[in-house]
Design an enzyme around this catalytic site. Structure first.
Site, PDB file in Angstrom:
ATOM      1  N   ALA A  13       2.114  -2.939   6.715  1.00 27.77           N
ATOM      2  CA  ALA A  13       1.320  -3.762   7.645  1.00 27.77           C
ATOM      3  C   ALA A  13       2.021  -5.071   8.010  1.00 27.77           C
ATOM      4  O   ALA A  13       1.758  -5.640   9.076  1.00 27.77           O
ATOM      5  CB  ALA A  13      -0.057  -4.042   7.056  1.00 27.77           C
ATOM      6  N   ARG A  28      -3.507   7.554  -0.319  1.00 23.78           N
ATOM      7  CA  ARG A  28      -3.887   6.813   0.876  1.00 23.78           C
ATOM      8  C   ARG A  28      -3.859   7.695   2.140  1.00 23.78           C
ATOM      9  O   ARG A  28      -2.801   8.238   2.501  1.00 23.78           O
ATOM     10  CB  ARG A  28      -2.846   5.695   1.023  1.00 23.78           C
ATOM     11  CG  ARG A  28      -2.973   4.889   2.233  1.00 23.78           C
ATOM     12  CD  ARG A  28      -1.764   3.973   2.390  1.00 23.78           C
ATOM     13  NE  ARG A  28      -2.007   3.097   3.502  1.00 23.78           N
ATOM     14  CZ  ARG A  28      -1.075   2.403   4.107  1.00 23.78           C
ATOM     15  NH1 ARG A  28       0.176   2.443   3.685  1.00 23.78           N
ATOM     16  NH2 ARG A  28      -1.382   1.641   5.124  1.00 23.78           N
ATOM     17  N   GLU A  55      14.427  -0.198  10.233  1.00 22.30           N
ATOM     18  CA  GLU A  55      12.981  -0.212   9.982  1.00 22.30           C
ATOM     19  C   GLU A  55      12.457   1.226  10.048  1.00 22.30           C
ATOM     20  O   GLU A  55      12.788   1.959  10.980  1.00 22.30           O
ATOM     21  CB  GLU A  55      12.308  -1.075  11.054  1.00 22.30           C
ATOM     22  CG  GLU A  55      10.799  -1.162  10.928  1.00 22.30           C
ATOM     23  CD  GLU A  55      10.181  -1.969  12.067  1.00 22.30           C
ATOM     24  OE1 GLU A  55      10.798  -2.959  12.530  1.00 22.30           O
ATOM     25  OE2 GLU A  55       9.092  -1.586  12.505  1.00 22.30           O
ATOM     26  N   ASN A  77      10.558  -0.286   5.042  1.00 22.52           N
ATOM     27  CA  ASN A  77       9.239   0.004   5.620  1.00 22.52           C
ATOM     28  C   ASN A  77       8.342  -1.180   5.259  1.00 22.52           C
ATOM     29  O   ASN A  77       7.843  -1.262   4.144  1.00 22.52           O
ATOM     30  CB  ASN A  77       8.656   1.312   5.069  1.00 22.52           C
ATOM     31  CG  ASN A  77       7.328   1.664   5.741  1.00 22.52           C
ATOM     32  OD1 ASN A  77       6.704   0.816   6.381  1.00 22.52           O
ATOM     33  ND2 ASN A  77       6.899   2.904   5.593  1.00 22.52           N
ATOM     34  N   ARG A  79      -0.630   4.922  17.681  1.00 25.65           N
ATOM     35  CA  ARG A  79      -1.836   4.610  16.898  1.00 25.65           C
ATOM     36  C   ARG A  79      -2.583   3.401  17.494  1.00 25.65           C
ATOM     37  O   ARG A  79      -2.465   3.135  18.685  1.00 25.65           O
ATOM     38  CB  ARG A  79      -1.432   4.401  15.438  1.00 25.65           C
ATOM     39  CG  ARG A  79      -0.799   5.677  14.825  1.00 25.65           C
ATOM     40  CD  ARG A  79      -0.444   5.468  13.365  1.00 25.65           C
ATOM     41  NE  ARG A  79      -1.632   5.173  12.564  1.00 25.65           N
ATOM     42  CZ  ARG A  79      -1.584   4.623  11.340  1.00 25.65           C
ATOM     43  NH1 ARG A  79      -0.423   4.344  10.786  1.00 25.65           N
ATOM     44  NH2 ARG A  79      -2.697   4.376  10.677  1.00 25.65           N
ATOM     45  N   ASN A 136       0.800  -1.232   0.000  1.00 24.13           N
ATOM     46  CA  ASN A 136       0.000   0.000   0.000  1.00 24.13           C
ATOM     47  C   ASN A 136       0.834   1.284   0.000  1.00 24.13           C
ATOM     48  O   ASN A 136       0.282   2.380  -0.083  1.00 24.13           O
ATOM     49  CB  ASN A 136      -1.001   0.025   1.181  1.00 24.13           C
ATOM     50  CG  ASN A 136      -1.989  -1.116   1.095  1.00 24.13           C
ATOM     51  OD1 ASN A 136      -2.643  -1.275   0.059  1.00 24.13           O
ATOM     52  ND2 ASN A 136      -2.085  -1.943   2.126  1.00 24.13           N
ATOM     53  N   TYR A 146      -0.510   9.755   6.350  1.00 23.89           N
ATOM     54  CA  TYR A 146       0.734   9.448   5.628  1.00 23.89           C
ATOM     55  C   TYR A 146       1.267  10.604   4.776  1.00 23.89           C
ATOM     56  O   TYR A 146       2.299  10.453   4.133  1.00 23.89           O
ATOM     57  CB  TYR A 146       0.524   8.199   4.754  1.00 23.89           C
ATOM     58  CG  TYR A 146       0.196   6.973   5.572  1.00 23.89           C
ATOM     59  CD1 TYR A 146       1.133   6.444   6.468  1.00 23.89           C
ATOM     60  CD2 TYR A 146      -1.051   6.361   5.489  1.00 23.89           C
ATOM     61  CE1 TYR A 146       0.827   5.335   7.242  1.00 23.89           C
ATOM     62  CE2 TYR A 146      -1.364   5.246   6.259  1.00 23.89           C
ATOM     63  CZ  TYR A 146      -0.415   4.742   7.129  1.00 23.89           C
ATOM     64  OH  TYR A 146      -0.710   3.642   7.901  1.00 23.89           O
TER      65      TYR A 146
HETATM   66  C1  DQA Z   1       3.358   2.197   8.153  1.00 24.08           C
HETATM   67  C2  DQA Z   1       2.625   1.865   9.452  1.00 24.08           C
HETATM   68  C3  DQA Z   1       1.924   0.522   9.352  1.00 24.08           C
HETATM   69  O1  DQA Z   1       1.228   0.253  10.562  1.00 24.08           O
HETATM   70  C4  DQA Z   1       0.913   0.542   8.225  1.00 24.08           C
HETATM   71  O2  DQA Z   1       0.301  -0.727   8.083  1.00 24.08           O
HETATM   72  C5  DQA Z   1       1.493   1.016   6.947  1.00 24.08           C
HETATM   73  C6  DQA Z   1       2.442   2.124   6.952  1.00 24.08           C
HETATM   74  C7  DQA Z   1       3.984   3.604   8.179  1.00 24.08           C
HETATM   75  O3  DQA Z   1       4.843   3.876   7.354  1.00 24.08           O
HETATM   76  O4  DQA Z   1       3.578   4.438   9.001  1.00 24.08           O
HETATM   77  O5  DQA Z   1       1.132   0.528   5.863  1.00 24.08           O
HETATM   78  O6  DQA Z   1       4.423   1.263   7.987  1.00 24.08           O
END
Ligand code: DQA
Length: 144
Positions: free
Chosen positions: A77, A17, A98, A74, A107, A10, A22
């Protein structure tokens, strides 16, 4: 120094999105900024994004075969439940940072746990796209 920036599911939809969470920059725009920063730091970087777990694992294994110096990841999810990506990072033993655009610890409760972080040298969360630059800076400091 050669590094690979890997983005999970995603994240190809950044800009579309949930912009309130984001931001409005697309992944392409973020990658351009990373590229500019890396050039100044004299770092070669390549980019990869996939919505599928297997392709992300294949790319992590490829990083080992290519003898890259570090990974910025990254996992999106997959962060919260992919033991397969955790195992891939352990298998290749390439220093990995990460990154999360959003502040995952503030969150929903399911986002607070990362099963990937124990296989990484560190985690950066909550600084938006700047997080990728901070991760590159950190990798450079650790590797030199
Ligand atoms: C994410 C945070 C994750 O929880 C989420 O599922 C994402 C994006 C972030 O960059 O903040 O897809 O990795």
């Amino acid at each position: 120094m050669n590094i690979v920036i890997i983005n999970g599911p995603n994240l190809n939809f950044l800009g579309i999105r949930e912009p309130d969470v984001y931001g409005t920059q697309t992944l392409e725009e973020i990658e351009t900024k990373i590229e500019e920063y890396a050039e100044i730091q004299k770092i070669n970087c390549s980019f990869f994004q996939s919505n599928s777990e297997g392709e992300l694992i294949d790319r992590i294994q490829q990083a080992h075969l290519d003898k890259v110096d570090g990974i910025v990841l990254n996992p999106a999810a997959y962060t919260h439940y992919s033991y397969a990506i955790h195992d891939a990072l352990k298998a290749v033993d390439v220093p990995t940072v990460e990154v999360h655009l959003s502040a995952i610890h503030t969150r929903e409760s399911f986002r607070k746990e990362s099963v990937i972080a124990p296989a990484c040298i560190g985690q950066i969360s909550g600084f938006g796209p700047t997080g990728y630059l901070l991760a590159i800076h950190a990798l450079k400091e650790v590797i030199k």
